[in-house]
Design an enzyme around this catalytic site. Structure first.
Site, PDB file in Angstrom:
ATOM      1  CG  HIS A  92      -0.270   0.364   2.501  1.00  0.00           C
ATOM      2  ND1 HIS A  92      -0.224   1.681   2.925  1.00  0.00           N
ATOM      3  CD2 HIS A  92       0.359  -0.455   3.708  1.00  0.00           C
ATOM      4  CE1 HIS A  92       0.434   1.702   3.911  1.00  0.00           C
ATOM      5  NE2 HIS A  92       0.899   0.527   4.480  1.00  0.00           N
ATOM      6  CB  CYS A  93       1.513   4.218  -1.379  1.00  0.00           C
ATOM      7  SG  CYS A  93       0.362   4.170  -2.882  1.00  0.00           S
ATOM      8  CB  ALA A  94      -1.222   8.283   0.531  1.00  0.00           C
TER       9      ALA A  94
END
Length: 135
Positions: free
Chosen positions: A85-87
């Protein structure tokens, strides 16, 4: 393989546990709204953080091999489920999954994008796409 979910799942320790996530690759480690580290998730989750900015000028390529190897090691672990994931889940994390497919499964960039888009909408920034095509 559980990949490319947004921060709402990653920031929910109970949700991570409930989904059976055993490994987390955070492509926005230390960034605003992206909690996460080994202490946050506890001893049942193996954590790898990449302190990337979602900027075309950020050199994400220096993390391609370590992130691809982390994903592969997780997938080689019996019963493991990995969350990348990231933002938002469309650029940084997508780029690292694309790099994984290219490095460990020898996909072309176009084939990797097509494969990931079968499961989720992605939009890596132009700088990241250039870095992937250069490799």
């Amino acid at each position: 393989m559980q990949v490319l979910l947004c921060r709402s799942v990653a920031n929910d320790r109970y949700g991570v546990w409930k989904l059976g996530i055993t490994h987390i690759l955070n492509a926005a480690h230390g960034r605003q709204h992206c909690q996460g580290n080994s202490a946050f998730y506890g001893p049942t989750v193996d954590y790898h953080g990449v302190p990337a900015d979602d900027s075309p000028s950020f050199d994400l390529s220096e993390y391609f091999y370590s992130s691809a190897d982390y994903i592969q090691d997780a997938l080689n672990t019996p019963g493991a489920r990995i969350l990348v994931h990231c933002a938002v889940g469309v650029s940084r994390s997508a780029t690292l999954v694309l790099a994984y497919l290219m490095l460990h499964h020898h996909f072309s960039l176009l084939d990797a994008i097509t494969k990931v888009k079968e499961h989720r909408w992605i939009f890596p920034n132009t700088g990241f796409l250039k870095q992937l095509s250069a490799g």
